[in-house]
Design a protein around this motif. Sequence first.
Motif, PDB file in Angstrom:
ATOM      1  N   ILE A 157      79.848 -11.463  52.129  1.00 29.70           N
ATOM      2  CA  ILE A 157      80.853 -11.274  53.181  1.00 29.70           C
ATOM      3  C   ILE A 157      82.208 -11.831  52.759  1.00 29.70           C
ATOM      4  O   ILE A 157      83.256 -11.190  52.938  1.00 29.70           O
ATOM      5  N   ILE A 158      82.194 -13.029  52.153  1.00 30.87           N
ATOM      6  CA  ILE A 158      83.457 -13.661  51.744  1.00 30.87           C
ATOM      7  C   ILE A 158      84.126 -12.875  50.629  1.00 30.87           C
ATOM      8  O   ILE A 158      85.339 -12.628  50.671  1.00 30.87           O
ATOM      9  N   SER A 159      83.363 -12.469  49.619  1.00 31.11           N
ATOM     10  CA  SER A 159      83.969 -11.709  48.520  1.00 31.11           C
ATOM     11  C   SER A 159      84.487 -10.368  49.005  1.00 31.11           C
ATOM     12  O   SER A 159      85.543  -9.899  48.564  1.00 31.11           O
ATOM     13  N   SER A 160      83.763  -9.744  49.937  1.00 34.76           N
ATOM     14  CA  SER A 160      84.221  -8.472  50.497  1.00 34.76           C
ATOM     15  C   SER A 160      85.517  -8.650  51.279  1.00 34.76           C
ATOM     16  O   SER A 160      86.452  -7.851  51.152  1.00 34.76           O
ATOM     17  N   MET A 161      85.579  -9.715  52.064  1.00 36.13           N
ATOM     18  CA  MET A 161      86.773  -9.983  52.865  1.00 36.13           C
ATOM     19  C   MET A 161      87.992 -10.272  51.982  1.00 36.13           C
ATOM     20  O   MET A 161      89.094  -9.783  52.238  1.00 36.13           O
ATOM     21  N   LEU A 162      87.781 -11.040  50.914  1.00 31.76           N
ATOM     22  CA  LEU A 162      88.885 -11.389  50.020  1.00 31.76           C
ATOM     23  C   LEU A 162      89.379 -10.184  49.225  1.00 31.76           C
ATOM     24  O   LEU A 162      90.577 -10.058  48.940  1.00 31.76           O
ATOM     25  N   PHE A 163      88.451  -9.292  48.872  1.00 34.64           N
ATOM     26  CA  PHE A 163      88.820  -8.141  48.054  1.00 34.64           C
ATOM     27  C   PHE A 163      89.335  -6.970  48.883  1.00 34.64           C
ATOM     28  O   PHE A 163      90.018  -6.096  48.345  1.00 34.64           O
ATOM     29  N   ARG A 164      89.047  -6.973  50.173  1.00 34.67           N
ATOM     30  CA  ARG A 164      89.397  -5.830  51.022  1.00 34.67           C
ATOM     31  C   ARG A 164      90.883  -5.452  50.980  1.00 34.67           C
ATOM     32  O   ARG A 164      91.210  -4.269  50.891  1.00 34.67           O
ATOM     33  N   PRO A 165      91.815  -6.421  51.001  1.00 37.45           N
ATOM     34  CA  PRO A 165      93.233  -6.025  50.911  1.00 37.45           C
ATOM     35  C   PRO A 165      93.571  -5.300  49.617  1.00 37.45           C
ATOM     36  O   PRO A 165      94.437  -4.415  49.600  1.00 37.45           O
ATOM     37  N   PHE A 166      92.897  -5.658  48.511  1.00 38.62           N
ATOM     38  CA  PHE A 166      93.166  -5.001  47.229  1.00 38.62           C
ATOM     39  C   PHE A 166      92.562  -3.595  47.178  1.00 38.62           C
ATOM     40  O   PHE A 166      93.025  -2.750  46.418  1.00 38.62           O
ATOM     41  N   ALA A 167      91.507  -3.380  47.985  1.00 40.44           N
ATOM     42  CA  ALA A 167      90.814  -2.095  47.939  1.00 40.44           C
ATOM     43  C   ALA A 167      91.749  -0.948  48.325  1.00 40.44           C
ATOM     44  O   ALA A 167      91.817   0.078  47.635  1.00 40.44           O
ATOM     45  N   GLY A 168      92.479  -1.124  49.421  1.00 41.87           N
ATOM     46  CA  GLY A 168      93.404  -0.078  49.849  1.00 41.87           C
ATOM     47  C   GLY A 168      94.495   0.171  48.821  1.00 41.87           C
ATOM     48  O   GLY A 168      94.898   1.326  48.587  1.00 41.87           O
ATOM     49  N   PHE A 169      94.970  -0.898  48.194  1.00 38.93           N
ATOM     50  CA  PHE A 169      95.991  -0.777  47.153  1.00 38.93           C
ATOM     51  C   PHE A 169      95.478   0.045  45.969  1.00 38.93           C
ATOM     52  O   PHE A 169      96.161   0.944  45.463  1.00 38.93           O
ATOM     53  N   LEU A 170      94.249  -0.243  45.521  1.00 42.31           N
ATOM     54  CA  LEU A 170      93.674   0.478  44.386  1.00 42.31           C
ATOM     55  C   LEU A 170      93.402   1.936  44.731  1.00 42.31           C
ATOM     56  O   LEU A 170      93.574   2.830  43.889  1.00 42.31           O
ATOM     57  N   ILE A 171      92.982   2.189  45.954  1.00 44.93           N
ATOM     58  CA  ILE A 171      92.729   3.571  46.380  1.00 44.93           C
ATOM     59  C   ILE A 171      94.002   4.396  46.308  1.00 44.93           C
ATOM     60  O   ILE A 171      94.005   5.538  45.847  1.00 44.93           O
ATOM     61  N   ASP A 172      95.118   3.815  46.759  1.00 43.33           N
ATOM     62  CA  ASP A 172      96.398   4.532  46.695  1.00 43.33           C
ATOM     63  C   ASP A 172      96.869   4.718  45.257  1.00 43.33           C
ATOM     64  O   ASP A 172      97.476   5.738  44.921  1.00 43.33           O
ATOM     65  N   ARG A 173      96.598   3.745  44.409  1.00 43.07           N
ATOM     66  CA  ARG A 173      97.064   3.811  43.018  1.00 43.07           C
ATOM     67  C   ARG A 173      96.222   4.773  42.166  1.00 43.07           C
ATOM     68  O   ARG A 173      96.749   5.589  41.417  1.00 43.07           O
ATOM     69  N   LEU A 174      94.898   4.658  42.267  1.00 44.34           N
ATOM     70  CA  LEU A 174      94.000   5.405  41.381  1.00 44.34           C
ATOM     71  C   LEU A 174      93.456   6.688  41.995  1.00 44.34           C
ATOM     72  O   LEU A 174      92.903   7.526  41.280  1.00 44.34           O
ATOM     73  N   GLY A 175      93.601   6.832  43.284  1.00 47.41           N
ATOM     74  CA  GLY A 175      93.074   8.018  43.949  1.00 47.41           C
ATOM     75  C   GLY A 175      91.749   7.752  44.629  1.00 47.41           C
ATOM     76  O   GLY A 175      90.998   6.854  44.244  1.00 47.41           O
ATOM     77  N   ARG A 176      91.462   8.546  45.642  1.00 50.86           N
ATOM     78  CA  ARG A 176      90.259   8.335  46.440  1.00 50.86           C
ATOM     79  C   ARG A 176      88.983   8.586  45.651  1.00 50.86           C
ATOM     80  O   ARG A 176      88.031   7.819  45.701  1.00 50.86           O
ATOM     81  N   ARG A 177      88.969   9.691  44.893  1.00 53.26           N
ATOM     82  CA  ARG A 177      87.738  10.103  44.230  1.00 53.26           C
ATOM     83  C   ARG A 177      87.302   9.094  43.160  1.00 53.26           C
ATOM     84  O   ARG A 177      86.140   8.696  43.097  1.00 53.26           O
ATOM     85  N   MET A 178      88.239   8.674  42.315  1.00 49.36           N
ATOM     86  CA  MET A 178      87.897   7.772  41.222  1.00 49.36           C
ATOM     87  C   MET A 178      87.438   6.413  41.736  1.00 49.36           C
ATOM     88  O   MET A 178      86.403   5.882  41.291  1.00 49.36           O
ATOM     89  N   THR A 179      88.189   5.834  42.656  1.00 50.84           N
ATOM     90  CA  THR A 179      87.847   4.494  43.135  1.00 50.84           C
ATOM     91  C   THR A 179      86.510   4.493  43.876  1.00 50.84           C
ATOM     92  O   THR A 179      85.691   3.584  43.680  1.00 50.84           O
ATOM     93  N   LEU A 180      86.270   5.507  44.707  1.00 53.21           N
ATOM     94  CA  LEU A 180      85.014   5.550  45.442  1.00 53.21           C
ATOM     95  C   LEU A 180      83.835   5.811  44.506  1.00 53.21           C
ATOM     96  O   LEU A 180      82.762   5.202  44.652  1.00 53.21           O
ATOM     97  N   ALA A 181      84.021   6.681  43.528  1.00 53.67           N
ATOM     98  CA  ALA A 181      82.950   6.967  42.566  1.00 53.67           C
ATOM     99  C   ALA A 181      82.594   5.721  41.765  1.00 53.67           C
ATOM    100  O   ALA A 181      81.412   5.395  41.583  1.00 53.67           O
ATOM    101  N   ILE A 182      83.615   4.993  41.296  1.00 52.96           N
ATOM    102  CA  ILE A 182      83.363   3.769  40.523  1.00 52.96           C
ATOM    103  C   ILE A 182      82.644   2.732  41.378  1.00 52.96           C
ATOM    104  O   ILE A 182      81.680   2.096  40.935  1.00 52.96           O
ATOM    105  N   SER A 183      83.092   2.561  42.614  1.00 55.54           N
ATOM    106  CA  SER A 183      82.478   1.547  43.481  1.00 55.54           C
ATOM    107  C   SER A 183      81.028   1.906  43.811  1.00 55.54           C
ATOM    108  O   SER A 183      80.167   1.018  43.896  1.00 55.54           O
ATOM    109  N   LEU A 184      80.726   3.192  43.960  1.00 56.03           N
ATOM    110  CA  LEU A 184      79.346   3.604  44.237  1.00 56.03           C
ATOM    111  C   LEU A 184      78.450   3.394  43.017  1.00 56.03           C
ATOM    112  O   LEU A 184      77.282   3.000  43.160  1.00 56.03           O
ATOM    113  N   VAL A 185      78.996   3.646  41.834  1.00 58.32           N
ATOM    114  CA  VAL A 185      78.226   3.390  40.608  1.00 58.32           C
ATOM    115  C   VAL A 185      77.895   1.902  40.496  1.00 58.32           C
ATOM    116  O   VAL A 185      76.749   1.523  40.211  1.00 58.32           O
ATOM    117  N   VAL A 186      78.892   1.052  40.733  1.00 61.14           N
ATOM    118  CA  VAL A 186      78.684  -0.395  40.646  1.00 61.14           C
ATOM    119  C   VAL A 186      77.682  -0.857  41.710  1.00 61.14           C
ATOM    120  O   VAL A 186      76.803  -1.698  41.443  1.00 61.14           O
TER     121      VAL A 186
END
Length: 317
Positions: free
Chosen positions: A50-79
Amino acid sequence: LWTFGFFRLLILILFVYNGVAIVNSTFSVYIVEKFNGTAINVSVASSAMIISSMLFRPFAGFLIDRLGRRMTLAISLVVTALISLAYLLPKDILGLTLLRGLMGLPFAMNTAGVATLRTDLIPDDKKVEGFSVTTIAIMLSALVIGPNLGFLILKLRGFSLLFPVAAGLLVTAIGNLLLLKFEDIKTDKNRFAPREVFEPRAMRFALVMGVLFIGWPGVLTYSPLYSQEIGMDFGGSFFLAFGVGLILAQLITKIILGESKSIFITAIAIVLVILGHSIIGLTRNPTGLLIGAVVIGAGYGISFSIFTKLAFDLVVP
């Protein structure tokens, strides 16, 4: 609204949230049964995610805008799929807790990515209906289908099958994501800054939500163990009752209130959450647990119906 693309979005949601829920709902049992863990061990491992998710959540939206929806979601699902399989490897609770903490990073990306896809794929004139349908799909997957499927697998074959099934669902979601047609928006103009992430006008409202939902992780984490303690054979029963209360309350609230955001109804939601916890704590039997689960679910269901609209109204477009 009901286009081929929207159906693919619903399928994506089902596979993502069921894959995650199968693991999340049974993880406390895994710690206790496989590692002889205590309630404190369960708490620390769950808090790490929960803590790591909360801390990383602000960066998630930033990365989605930078790298695109498809790439970021695909990478996160693989991980997410790889970490789900890796849960079978640790020999002690420390290693398991570290993996659980790492899971918070892709989890934050998954939820942000799916939320972004919902916004992008649902037409503006169908936003209310589209959000309602997809929210119900998320709730059914995360709180009813996924947990009950997880406990069914656990009862039949154990964790040696449960984690691979979860990973398989997530891999299937990746395949569906790659086939999904949408405009993959990217931008290199945004900069990561606090003012871009935190809306000052929503802070007080966020505090209210934080207080109301503070018990949510504990309820979902410890309910399977508590079910066993009071003699229930199937740990998924709580999630079924909780999900029924949550979904029915949300549907009834939307029908009665529409787009209204009554403060009085918000107070009712808070009272229901408190009442549900009290019923479970005072009765200490299966009937009380199930009734309390429905009442808590109803309180949170009303909250989701009203708070979403309040949050959108507070944020500048």
